[in-house]
Motif scaffolding. Structure first.
Motif, PDB file in Angstrom:
ATOM      1  N   GLY A 139     -13.236  -4.299   4.323  1.00 44.04           N
ATOM      2  CA  GLY A 139     -12.657  -5.611   4.601  1.00 44.04           C
ATOM      3  C   GLY A 139     -13.346  -6.268   5.789  1.00 44.04           C
ATOM      4  N   ALA A 140     -13.322  -7.600   5.806  1.00 42.07           N
ATOM      5  CA  ALA A 140     -13.998  -8.314   6.892  1.00 42.07           C
ATOM      6  C   ALA A 140     -13.231  -9.581   7.286  1.00 42.07           C
ATOM      7  CB  ALA A 140     -15.432  -8.660   6.485  1.00 42.07           C
ATOM      8  N   GLY A 141     -11.891  -9.564   7.135  1.00 42.11           N
ATOM      9  CA  GLY A 141     -11.059 -10.693   7.523  1.00 42.11           C
ATOM     10  C   GLY A 141     -10.720 -10.630   9.005  1.00 42.11           C
ATOM     11  N   GLY A 142      -9.693 -11.367   9.388  1.00 43.69           N
ATOM     12  CA  GLY A 142      -9.296 -11.423  10.786  1.00 43.69           C
ATOM     13  C   GLY A 142      -8.888 -10.069  11.334  1.00 43.69           C
ATOM     14  N   ALA A 143      -8.126  -9.313  10.553  1.00 44.79           N
ATOM     15  CA  ALA A 143      -7.674  -7.999  11.012  1.00 44.79           C
ATOM     16  C   ALA A 143      -8.859  -7.055  11.165  1.00 44.79           C
ATOM     17  CB  ALA A 143      -6.654  -7.433  10.030  1.00 44.79           C
ATOM     18  N   ALA A 144      -9.809  -7.140  10.240  1.00 51.37           N
ATOM     19  CA  ALA A 144     -10.994  -6.281  10.306  1.00 51.37           C
ATOM     20  C   ALA A 144     -11.792  -6.552  11.581  1.00 51.37           C
ATOM     21  CB  ALA A 144     -11.868  -6.494   9.080  1.00 51.37           C
ATOM     22  N   ALA A 162     -17.918  -3.005   4.410  1.00 51.96           N
ATOM     23  CA  ALA A 162     -18.107  -3.615   3.087  1.00 51.96           C
ATOM     24  C   ALA A 162     -16.966  -4.576   2.836  1.00 51.96           C
ATOM     25  CB  ALA A 162     -18.125  -2.533   2.001  1.00 51.96           C
ATOM     26  N   ASN A 163     -17.287  -5.696   2.236  1.00 56.79           N
ATOM     27  CA  ASN A 163     -16.266  -6.694   1.925  1.00 56.79           C
ATOM     28  C   ASN A 163     -16.597  -7.346   0.595  1.00 56.79           C
ATOM     29  OD1 ASN A 163     -13.885  -8.132   2.845  1.00 56.79           O
ATOM     30  ND2 ASN A 163     -15.192  -9.945   2.915  1.00 56.79           N
ATOM     31  N   ARG A 164     -15.533  -7.667  -0.164  1.00 58.32           N
ATOM     32  CA  ARG A 164     -15.730  -8.336  -1.451  1.00 58.32           C
ATOM     33  C   ARG A 164     -16.655  -9.540  -1.283  1.00 58.32           C
ATOM     34  NH1 ARG A 164     -10.535 -11.125  -4.080  1.00 58.32           N
ATOM     35  NH2 ARG A 164     -10.636 -12.096  -2.024  1.00 58.32           N
ATOM     36  N   THR A 165     -16.378 -10.347  -0.269  1.00 52.41           N
ATOM     37  CA  THR A 165     -17.235 -11.499   0.026  1.00 52.41           C
ATOM     38  C   THR A 165     -18.226 -11.046   1.104  1.00 52.41           C
ATOM     39  OG1 THR A 165     -15.287 -12.871  -0.371  1.00 52.41           O
ATOM     40  CG2 THR A 165     -17.198 -13.950   0.634  1.00 52.41           C
ATOM     41  N   ARG A 166     -19.418 -10.686   0.673  1.00 53.77           N
ATOM     42  CA  ARG A 166     -20.373 -10.013   1.557  1.00 53.77           C
ATOM     43  C   ARG A 166     -20.707 -10.820   2.815  1.00 53.77           C
ATOM     44  NH1 ARG A 166     -24.949  -5.944   0.926  1.00 53.77           N
ATOM     45  NH2 ARG A 166     -26.224  -6.465   2.713  1.00 53.77           N
ATOM     46  N   ILE A 167     -20.763 -12.130   2.683  1.00 56.09           N
ATOM     47  CA  ILE A 167     -21.174 -12.979   3.808  1.00 56.09           C
ATOM     48  C   ILE A 167     -20.274 -12.794   5.032  1.00 56.09           C
ATOM     49  CG2 ILE A 167     -19.890 -15.017   2.934  1.00 56.09           C
ATOM     50  CD1 ILE A 167     -23.255 -15.659   4.310  1.00 56.09           C
ATOM     51  N   ARG A 168     -18.993 -12.490   4.800  1.00 57.80           N
ATOM     52  CA  ARG A 168     -18.081 -12.287   5.946  1.00 57.80           C
ATOM     53  C   ARG A 168     -18.451 -11.009   6.702  1.00 57.80           C
ATOM     54  NH1 ARG A 168     -11.835 -13.165   4.438  1.00 57.80           N
ATOM     55  NH2 ARG A 168     -11.658 -14.003   6.543  1.00 57.80           N
ATOM     56  N   ALA A 169     -18.908  -9.992   5.969  1.00 59.84           N
ATOM     57  CA  ALA A 169     -19.360  -8.754   6.618  1.00 59.84           C
ATOM     58  C   ALA A 169     -20.664  -9.011   7.371  1.00 59.84           C
ATOM     59  CB  ALA A 169     -19.536  -7.657   5.575  1.00 59.84           C
ATOM     60  N   SER A 203      -6.053  -6.532   2.385  1.00 59.21           N
ATOM     61  CA  SER A 203      -4.621  -6.589   2.058  1.00 59.21           C
ATOM     62  C   SER A 203      -4.319  -5.841   0.760  1.00 59.21           C
ATOM     63  CB  SER A 203      -4.202  -8.052   1.941  1.00 59.21           C
ATOM     64  OG  SER A 203      -5.116  -8.758   1.132  1.00 59.21           O
ATOM     65  N   MET A 204      -5.314  -5.174   0.194  1.00 59.50           N
ATOM     66  CA  MET A 204      -5.110  -4.442  -1.053  1.00 59.50           C
ATOM     67  C   MET A 204      -4.208  -3.235  -0.821  1.00 59.50           C
ATOM     68  SD  MET A 204      -6.942  -6.348  -2.846  1.00 59.50           S
ATOM     69  CE  MET A 204      -6.980  -5.499  -4.399  1.00 59.50           C
ATOM     70  N   GLY A 205      -3.280  -3.042  -1.765  1.00 59.32           N
ATOM     71  CA  GLY A 205      -2.345  -1.925  -1.620  1.00 59.32           C
ATOM     72  C   GLY A 205      -1.007  -2.368  -1.074  1.00 59.32           C
TER      73      GLY A 205
HETATM   74  P1  ATR Z   1      -6.387 -10.741   7.598  1.00 56.27           P
HETATM   75  O1  ATR Z   1      -6.331 -11.652   8.780  1.00 56.27           O
HETATM   76  O2  ATR Z   1      -5.096 -10.056   7.299  1.00 56.27           O
HETATM   77  O3  ATR Z   1      -7.536  -9.799   7.667  1.00 56.27           O
HETATM   78  P2  ATR Z   1      -7.883 -12.342   5.706  1.00 56.27           P
HETATM   79  O4  ATR Z   1      -8.739 -12.899   6.791  1.00 56.27           O
HETATM   80  O5  ATR Z   1      -7.407 -13.241   4.617  1.00 56.27           O
HETATM   81  O6  ATR Z   1      -6.561 -11.704   6.315  1.00 56.27           O
HETATM   82  O7  ATR Z   1      -8.647 -11.086   5.054  1.00 56.27           O
HETATM   83  C1  ATR Z   1      -8.156 -10.375   3.970  1.00 56.27           C
HETATM   84  C2  ATR Z   1      -9.123  -9.255   3.611  1.00 56.27           C
HETATM   85  O8  ATR Z   1      -8.683  -8.644   2.381  1.00 56.27           O
HETATM   86  C3  ATR Z   1     -10.545  -9.744   3.344  1.00 56.27           C
HETATM   87  O9  ATR Z   1     -11.452  -8.719   3.652  1.00 56.27           O
HETATM   88  C4  ATR Z   1     -10.490  -9.995   1.835  1.00 56.27           C
HETATM   89  O10 ATR Z   1     -11.741 -10.020   1.199  1.00 56.27           O
HETATM   90  P3  ATR Z   1     -12.526 -11.450   1.053  1.00 56.27           P
HETATM   91  O11 ATR Z   1     -13.148 -11.726   2.387  1.00 56.27           O
HETATM   92  O12 ATR Z   1     -13.522 -11.200  -0.014  1.00 56.27           O
HETATM   93  O13 ATR Z   1     -11.481 -12.458   0.661  1.00 56.27           O
HETATM   94  C5  ATR Z   1      -9.706  -8.800   1.396  1.00 56.27           C
HETATM   95  N1  ATR Z   1      -9.124  -8.977   0.060  1.00 56.27           N
HETATM   96  C6  ATR Z   1      -8.040  -9.713  -0.267  1.00 56.27           C
HETATM   97  N2  ATR Z   1      -7.812  -9.660  -1.605  1.00 56.27           N
HETATM   98  C7  ATR Z   1      -8.794  -8.871  -2.123  1.00 56.27           C
HETATM   99  C8  ATR Z   1      -9.128  -8.406  -3.440  1.00 56.27           C
HETATM  100  N3  ATR Z   1      -8.387  -8.760  -4.516  1.00 56.27           N
HETATM  101  N4  ATR Z   1     -10.197  -7.590  -3.596  1.00 56.27           N
HETATM  102  C9  ATR Z   1     -10.950  -7.232  -2.536  1.00 56.27           C
HETATM  103  N5  ATR Z   1     -10.687  -7.629  -1.277  1.00 56.27           N
HETATM  104  C10 ATR Z   1      -9.626  -8.435  -1.062  1.00 56.27           C
END
Ligand code: ATR
Length: 283
Positions: A139-144, A162-169, A203-205
Protein backbone atom coordinates in the motif's frame (compact mmCIF):
# COMPACT_ATOMS: atom_id res chain seq x y z
CA UNK A 1 -4.17 35.25 12.43
CA UNK A 2 -2.80 34.11 15.80
CA UNK A 3 -3.89 36.01 18.87
CA UNK A 4 -3.09 35.27 22.47
CA UNK A 5 -5.62 33.82 24.87
CA UNK A 6 -6.21 35.22 28.31
CA UNK A 7 -6.49 32.06 30.38
CA UNK A 8 -9.85 31.78 32.10
CA UNK A 9 -10.03 30.77 35.76
CA UNK A 10 -11.05 27.12 36.37
CA UNK A 11 -10.60 26.43 32.70
CA UNK A 12 -11.73 22.89 31.81
CA UNK A 13 -9.69 21.66 28.84
CA UNK A 14 -11.64 20.48 25.80
CA UNK A 15 -10.29 18.45 22.91
CA UNK A 16 -12.01 16.62 20.08
CA UNK A 17 -11.73 14.99 16.71
CA UNK A 18 -12.52 16.78 13.45
CA UNK A 19 -13.71 14.72 10.51
CA UNK A 20 -16.42 14.32 7.91
CA UNK A 21 -18.15 12.00 8.62
CA UNK A 22 -17.10 11.49 12.23
CA UNK A 23 -19.83 9.29 13.76
CA UNK A 24 -17.78 6.09 13.55
CA UNK A 25 -14.60 7.48 15.11
CA UNK A 26 -13.40 5.52 18.12
CA UNK A 27 -11.33 8.42 19.42
CA UNK A 28 -14.06 9.85 21.72
CA UNK A 29 -14.41 6.50 23.46
CA UNK A 30 -10.63 6.15 23.70
CA UNK A 31 -9.95 9.57 25.20
CA UNK A 32 -13.16 9.38 27.26
CA UNK A 33 -11.86 6.21 28.88
CA UNK A 34 -8.58 7.85 29.80
CA UNK A 35 -10.27 11.01 31.16
CA UNK A 36 -12.47 8.90 33.39
CA UNK A 37 -9.71 6.54 34.44
CA UNK A 38 -7.37 9.32 35.54
CA UNK A 39 -10.15 11.45 37.03
CA UNK A 40 -9.31 14.38 34.75
CA UNK A 41 -11.76 17.24 34.50
CA UNK A 42 -11.83 17.56 30.72
CA UNK A 43 -13.84 16.72 27.62
CA UNK A 44 -13.21 15.05 24.27
CA UNK A 45 -15.91 15.26 21.62
CA UNK A 46 -16.53 14.28 17.99
CA UNK A 47 -16.89 17.34 15.74
CA UNK A 48 -18.33 16.94 12.26
CA UNK A 49 -16.71 19.53 9.99
CA UNK A 50 -17.26 19.85 6.26
CA UNK A 51 -14.04 20.47 4.29
CA UNK A 52 -15.08 24.00 3.30
CA UNK A 53 -15.57 24.92 6.97
CA UNK A 54 -12.31 23.55 8.36
CA UNK A 55 -10.39 26.85 8.40
CA UNK A 56 -13.22 28.74 10.08
CA UNK A 57 -13.76 26.03 12.72
CA UNK A 58 -10.05 25.79 13.52
CA UNK A 59 -9.80 29.55 14.01
CA UNK A 60 -12.67 29.52 16.49
CA UNK A 61 -11.70 26.47 18.54
CA UNK A 62 -8.98 28.00 20.78
CA UNK A 63 -11.45 30.76 21.73
CA UNK A 64 -13.99 28.12 22.73
CA UNK A 65 -11.71 26.50 25.29
CA UNK A 66 -10.20 23.83 23.07
CA UNK A 67 -6.61 22.92 23.89
CA UNK A 68 -6.18 20.78 20.79
CA UNK A 69 -7.74 18.25 18.48
CA UNK A 70 -7.25 15.17 16.42
CA UNK A 71 -7.94 15.42 12.71
CA UNK A 72 -9.08 12.57 10.55
CA UNK A 73 -10.40 11.92 7.05
CA UNK A 74 -10.72 14.12 4.97
CA UNK A 75 -8.77 16.84 6.82
CA UNK A 76 -5.40 15.24 7.56
CA UNK A 77 -3.64 16.76 4.54
CA UNK A 78 -5.43 20.11 4.25
CA UNK A 79 -4.82 20.97 7.91
CA UNK A 80 -1.08 21.39 7.20
CA UNK A 81 -1.72 24.59 5.25
CA UNK A 82 -3.82 25.98 8.12
CA UNK A 83 -1.33 25.29 10.92
CA UNK A 84 1.26 27.84 12.06
CA UNK A 85 3.87 25.25 13.04
CA UNK A 86 4.22 21.85 11.36
CA UNK A 87 6.58 19.23 12.79
CA UNK A 88 9.18 17.72 10.46
CA UNK A 89 7.54 14.31 10.58
CA UNK A 90 4.10 15.71 9.70
CA UNK A 91 5.65 17.63 6.80
CA UNK A 92 7.47 14.51 5.58
CA UNK A 93 4.35 12.37 5.82
CA UNK A 94 2.27 15.14 4.25
CA UNK A 95 -0.49 14.85 6.85
CA UNK A 96 -1.22 15.68 10.49
CA UNK A 97 -3.45 13.89 12.99
CA UNK A 98 -2.75 15.83 16.19
CA UNK A 99 -3.15 19.58 16.76
CA UNK A 100 -2.11 21.57 19.78
CA UNK A 101 -3.56 25.03 20.30
CA UNK A 102 -0.72 26.85 22.01
CA UNK A 103 -1.27 29.55 24.58
CA UNK A 104 0.24 32.12 22.17
CA UNK A 105 -2.63 31.36 19.77
CA UNK A 106 -0.55 29.36 17.30
CA UNK A 107 -1.72 26.02 15.91
CA UNK A 108 0.90 23.29 16.12
CA UNK A 109 0.38 20.25 13.83
CA UNK A 110 2.02 16.87 14.36
CA UNK A 111 1.63 13.36 13.01
CA UNK A 112 1.72 10.59 15.62
CA UNK A 113 0.56 7.74 13.34
CA UNK A 114 4.10 6.50 12.73
CA UNK A 115 4.87 6.71 16.44
CA UNK A 116 1.69 4.69 17.13
CA UNK A 117 2.65 2.11 14.53
CA UNK A 118 6.09 1.50 16.05
CA UNK A 119 4.87 1.65 19.67
CA UNK A 120 2.26 -1.01 18.88
CA UNK A 121 4.89 -3.37 17.45
CA UNK A 122 7.29 -2.74 20.33
CA UNK A 123 4.60 -3.41 22.91
CA UNK A 124 3.67 -6.78 21.40
CA UNK A 125 7.06 -7.88 20.11
CA UNK A 126 9.69 -6.33 22.41
CA UNK A 127 12.46 -8.28 20.69
CA UNK A 128 11.77 -6.81 17.25
CA UNK A 129 14.98 -5.51 15.64
CA UNK A 130 13.91 -3.36 12.66
CA UNK A 131 17.31 -3.21 10.96
CA UNK A 132 17.88 -6.98 10.93
CA UNK A 133 16.38 -7.33 7.45
CA UNK A 134 14.14 -5.78 4.81
CA UNK A 135 10.65 -4.47 5.58
CA UNK A 136 7.82 -4.89 3.08
CA UNK A 137 4.94 -2.41 2.98
CA UNK A 138 1.80 -3.20 0.98
CA UNK A 139 0.00 0.00 0.00
CA UNK A 140 1.08 3.58 -0.62
CA UNK A 141 -1.77 5.77 0.71
CA UNK A 142 -1.69 8.22 3.59
CA UNK A 143 -1.38 5.54 6.25
CA UNK A 144 1.44 3.85 4.34
CA UNK A 145 3.40 7.11 4.27
CA UNK A 146 3.36 7.30 8.08
CA UNK A 147 4.46 3.64 8.28
CA UNK A 148 7.30 4.20 5.80
CA UNK A 149 8.54 7.29 7.65
CA UNK A 150 8.54 5.51 11.01
CA UNK A 151 10.20 2.33 9.72
CA UNK A 152 13.01 4.33 8.11
CA UNK A 153 13.38 6.38 11.29
CA UNK A 154 13.63 3.10 13.24
CA UNK A 155 16.66 2.10 11.18
CA UNK A 156 15.21 -0.12 8.43
CA UNK A 157 17.85 -0.19 5.68
CA UNK A 158 15.76 -1.69 2.87
CA UNK A 159 12.09 -0.83 2.56
CA UNK A 160 10.18 -2.62 -0.16
CA UNK A 161 6.84 -1.26 -1.26
CA UNK A 162 4.11 -2.32 -3.70
CA UNK A 163 0.87 -0.58 -4.50
CA UNK A 164 -1.96 -1.26 -6.93
CA UNK A 165 -1.37 2.21 -8.35
CA UNK A 166 2.39 2.02 -8.85
CA UNK A 167 2.94 5.77 -9.25
CA UNK A 168 2.02 6.37 -5.59
CA UNK A 169 4.78 3.95 -4.52
CA UNK A 170 7.20 5.68 -6.91
CA UNK A 171 6.25 9.00 -5.32
CA UNK A 172 7.12 7.62 -1.87
CA UNK A 173 10.49 6.48 -3.19
CA UNK A 174 11.10 9.93 -4.70
CA UNK A 175 10.40 11.57 -1.34
CA UNK A 176 11.89 9.06 1.12
CA UNK A 177 15.00 8.07 -0.81
CA UNK A 178 17.20 5.23 -1.96
CA UNK A 179 16.35 2.78 0.82
CA UNK A 180 12.88 2.45 -0.74
CA UNK A 181 12.57 -0.25 -3.43
CA UNK A 182 9.37 -0.30 -5.51
CA UNK A 183 7.90 -3.63 -6.56
CA UNK A 184 5.22 -4.08 -9.15
CA UNK A 185 1.79 -4.92 -7.71
CA UNK A 186 1.81 -8.19 -9.66
CA UNK A 187 5.12 -9.06 -7.95
CA UNK A 188 4.04 -8.09 -4.41
CA UNK A 189 4.35 -11.71 -3.25
CA UNK A 190 8.03 -11.68 -4.24
CA UNK A 191 8.90 -8.75 -2.01
CA UNK A 192 8.06 -10.88 1.03
CA UNK A 193 11.08 -13.10 0.33
CA UNK A 194 13.58 -12.48 3.13
CA UNK A 195 11.51 -9.69 4.68
CA UNK A 196 11.50 -9.67 8.50
CA UNK A 197 8.71 -7.11 8.82
CA UNK A 198 5.58 -7.11 6.64
CA UNK A 199 2.79 -4.53 6.82
CA UNK A 200 -0.60 -4.33 5.16
CA UNK A 201 -1.22 -0.59 4.82
CA UNK A 202 -4.08 -0.92 2.35
CA UNK A 203 -7.74 -0.98 3.33
CA UNK A 204 -8.11 -4.53 1.99
CA UNK A 205 -9.44 -6.99 4.54
CA UNK A 206 -11.56 -4.37 6.25
CA UNK A 207 -15.16 -5.34 7.03
CA UNK A 208 -17.17 -5.07 3.82
CA UNK A 209 -14.07 -5.11 1.59
CA UNK A 210 -12.46 -8.07 -0.14
CA UNK A 211 -9.41 -9.58 1.54
CA UNK A 212 -5.89 -8.71 0.46
CA UNK A 213 -4.99 -11.10 -2.33
CA UNK A 214 -1.24 -11.49 -2.34
CA UNK A 215 0.50 -14.88 -2.37
CA UNK A 216 2.10 -15.33 1.05
CA UNK A 217 4.19 -18.42 0.19
CA UNK A 218 7.42 -16.46 0.61
CA UNK A 219 6.59 -15.48 4.21
CA UNK A 220 9.08 -17.16 6.54
CA UNK A 221 7.97 -18.41 9.97
CA UNK A 222 8.88 -15.88 12.65
CA UNK A 223 8.37 -12.88 10.36
CA UNK A 224 6.66 -9.96 12.08
CA UNK A 225 3.40 -9.37 10.21
CA UNK A 226 1.07 -6.51 11.05
CA UNK A 227 -2.08 -5.01 9.56
CA UNK A 228 -3.34 -1.44 9.87
CA UNK A 229 -6.90 -2.70 9.46
CA UNK A 230 -8.49 -3.38 12.87
CA UNK A 231 -12.10 -4.10 11.88
CA UNK A 232 -11.96 -7.06 12.14
CA UNK A 233 -9.03 -7.43 14.53
CA UNK A 234 -8.08 -10.71 12.90
CA UNK A 235 -7.99 -10.01 9.16
CA UNK A 236 -7.72 -12.85 6.63
CA UNK A 237 -4.16 -11.62 5.98
CA UNK A 238 -3.18 -11.96 9.66
CA UNK A 239 -4.93 -15.32 9.89
CA UNK A 240 -2.93 -16.73 7.03
CA UNK A 241 0.31 -15.23 8.36
CA UNK A 242 -0.34 -16.80 11.75
CA UNK A 243 -1.02 -20.17 10.15
CA UNK A 244 2.40 -19.84 8.50
CA UNK A 245 4.08 -19.39 11.88
CA UNK A 246 4.53 -15.63 11.67
CA UNK A 247 4.43 -13.31 14.65
CA UNK A 248 1.29 -11.22 14.16
CA UNK A 249 0.28 -7.84 15.59
CA UNK A 250 -3.21 -6.46 14.96
CA UNK A 251 -3.87 -2.84 14.02
CA UNK A 252 -5.91 -1.67 17.00
CA UNK A 253 -2.80 -0.88 19.05
CA UNK A 254 -1.65 1.67 16.47
CA UNK A 255 -4.90 3.59 16.98
CA UNK A 256 -4.46 3.44 20.75
CA UNK A 257 -0.81 4.47 20.78
CA UNK A 258 -1.16 7.32 18.27
CA UNK A 259 -3.64 8.92 20.68
CA UNK A 260 -1.29 8.99 23.68
CA UNK A 261 0.97 11.97 22.78
CA UNK A 262 -2.05 14.22 22.12
CA UNK A 263 -3.75 13.21 25.34
CA UNK A 264 -0.59 13.93 27.31
CA UNK A 265 -0.13 17.37 25.75
CA UNK A 266 -3.77 18.41 26.20
CA UNK A 267 -4.57 16.93 29.59
CA UNK A 268 -1.15 16.70 31.24
CA UNK A 269 -1.09 12.98 31.98
CA UNK A 270 0.80 10.30 30.05
CA UNK A 271 -1.89 7.63 29.53
CA UNK A 272 -1.39 3.88 29.50
CA UNK A 273 -2.15 1.63 26.56
CA UNK A 274 -3.25 -1.71 27.97
CA UNK A 275 -5.94 -4.40 27.78
CA UNK A 276 -8.37 -2.30 29.78
CA UNK A 277 -8.17 0.42 27.13
CA UNK A 278 -8.51 -2.13 24.32
CA UNK A 279 -11.67 -3.49 25.92
CA UNK A 280 -13.09 0.00 26.41
CA UNK A 281 -12.47 0.95 22.78
CA UNK A 282 -13.86 -2.32 21.45
CA UNK A 283 -16.89 -1.65 23.61
P1 ATR B 1 -5.25 5.69 3.83
O1 ATR B 1 -5.05 7.12 4.21
O2 ATR B 1 -6.09 4.92 4.79
O3 ATR B 1 -3.96 5.01 3.51
P2 ATR B 1 -5.77 5.92 0.99
O4 ATR B 1 -4.79 7.04 0.86
O5 ATR B 1 -7.06 5.99 0.25
O6 ATR B 1 -6.18 5.72 2.51
O7 ATR B 1 -5.02 4.55 0.61
C1 ATR B 1 -5.66 3.32 0.57
C2 ATR B 1 -4.66 2.24 0.18
O8 ATR B 1 -5.38 1.01 -0.03
C3 ATR B 1 -3.93 2.52 -1.13
O9 ATR B 1 -2.67 1.91 -1.11
C4 ATR B 1 -4.86 1.84 -2.13
O10 ATR B 1 -4.27 1.52 -3.37
P3 ATR B 1 -4.34 2.62 -4.58
O11 ATR B 1 -3.30 3.65 -4.29
O12 ATR B 1 -4.05 1.82 -5.79
O13 ATR B 1 -5.74 3.16 -4.56
C5 ATR B 1 -5.19 0.59 -1.38
N1 ATR B 1 -6.39 -0.08 -1.90
C6 ATR B 1 -7.67 0.29 -1.69
N2 ATR B 1 -8.52 -0.55 -2.35
C7 ATR B 1 -7.73 -1.46 -2.98
C8 ATR B 1 -7.97 -2.60 -3.82
N3 ATR B 1 -9.23 -2.98 -4.15
N4 ATR B 1 -6.92 -3.32 -4.28
C9 ATR B 1 -5.65 -2.96 -3.97
N5 ATR B 1 -5.36 -1.90 -3.19
C10 ATR B 1 -6.37 -1.16 -2.69
Amino acid sequence: MPDSQPSAPHHVPIAGVLGWPIAHSRSPRLHGHWLQRYGIDGHYIPIPVMPEHLAEVLRAMPRMGFVGANVTIPHKESVLALADVVTDRAALIGAANTLIFRSDGKIHADNTDGYGFIANIRQHVPGWIPDLGPAAVIGAGGAARAVVASLLESGVTELRIANRTRIRAEQIKAEFGAKVVVYDWAQAGNMLEGAITVVNATSMGMQGKPPLRIPLDALAPGTLVTDLVYTPLMTPFLEEAQARGCEIVDGLGMLLHQAAPGFERWFGHRPEVDDELRRAVLG
